[in-house]
Design a protein around this motif. Structure first.
Motif, PDB file in Angstrom:
ATOM      1  N   TRP A 237      34.921  36.295  30.843  1.00  0.00           N
ATOM      2  CA  TRP A 237      36.353  36.193  31.142  1.00  0.00           C
ATOM      3  C   TRP A 237      36.999  37.585  31.149  1.00  0.00           C
ATOM      4  O   TRP A 237      37.759  37.922  32.046  1.00  0.00           O
ATOM      5  CB  TRP A 237      37.028  35.287  30.124  1.00  0.00           C
ATOM      6  N   ALA A 238      36.675  38.403  30.144  1.00  0.00           N
ATOM      7  CA  ALA A 238      37.218  39.746  30.058  1.00  0.00           C
ATOM      8  C   ALA A 238      36.778  40.599  31.257  1.00  0.00           C
ATOM      9  O   ALA A 238      37.577  41.367  31.822  1.00  0.00           O
ATOM     10  CB  ALA A 238      36.812  40.416  28.749  1.00  0.00           C
ATOM     11  N   LEU A 239      35.519  40.463  31.648  1.00  0.00           N
ATOM     12  CA  LEU A 239      35.029  41.208  32.806  1.00  0.00           C
ATOM     13  C   LEU A 239      35.713  40.763  34.097  1.00  0.00           C
ATOM     14  O   LEU A 239      36.001  41.591  34.971  1.00  0.00           O
ATOM     15  CB  LEU A 239      33.512  41.067  32.931  1.00  0.00           C
ATOM     16  N   SER A 240      35.975  39.470  34.221  1.00  0.00           N
ATOM     17  CA  SER A 240      36.656  39.009  35.430  1.00  0.00           C
ATOM     18  C   SER A 240      38.089  39.507  35.474  1.00  0.00           C
ATOM     19  O   SER A 240      38.620  39.806  36.550  1.00  0.00           O
ATOM     20  CB  SER A 240      36.615  37.477  35.504  1.00  0.00           C
ATOM     21  N   LEU A 241      38.743  39.629  34.333  1.00  0.00           N
ATOM     22  CA  LEU A 241      40.089  40.189  34.284  1.00  0.00           C
ATOM     23  C   LEU A 241      40.096  41.672  34.636  1.00  0.00           C
ATOM     24  O   LEU A 241      41.043  42.176  35.224  1.00  0.00           O
ATOM     25  CB  LEU A 241      40.718  39.998  32.904  1.00  0.00           C
TER      26      LEU A 241
END
Length: 67
Positions: free
Chosen positions: A60-64
């Motif tokens: 999730w953090a990488l997609s953000l």
């Protein structure tokens, strides 16, 4: 109290041991009346759940971040 620990008591004991804050009274209860298999299975399940949550948070953090 000589009753076997309930599911919730077992779960809370495993969570407390993950954090290192298990009380001596509960530890004694677990060793005196608990079944090791219940604690092992609960611990493995909680460890797997922890790993899955960490993986999902990283994705999730990488997609953000646009990666």
């Amino acid at each position: 109290m000589s009753d076997k620990p309930t599911f919730w008591q077992t779960l809370m004991s495993v969570l407390a041991s993950f954090l290192g804050v298990q009380s001596e009274r509960n530890r004694q209860r677990d060793f005196r009346t608990g079944r090791p298999l219940h604690y092992i299975l609960t611990g493995l399940l909680m460890a797997a759940l922890f790993v899955i949550v960490v993986i999902l948070l990283v994705r999730w953090a990488l997609s953000l971040a646009g990666a």
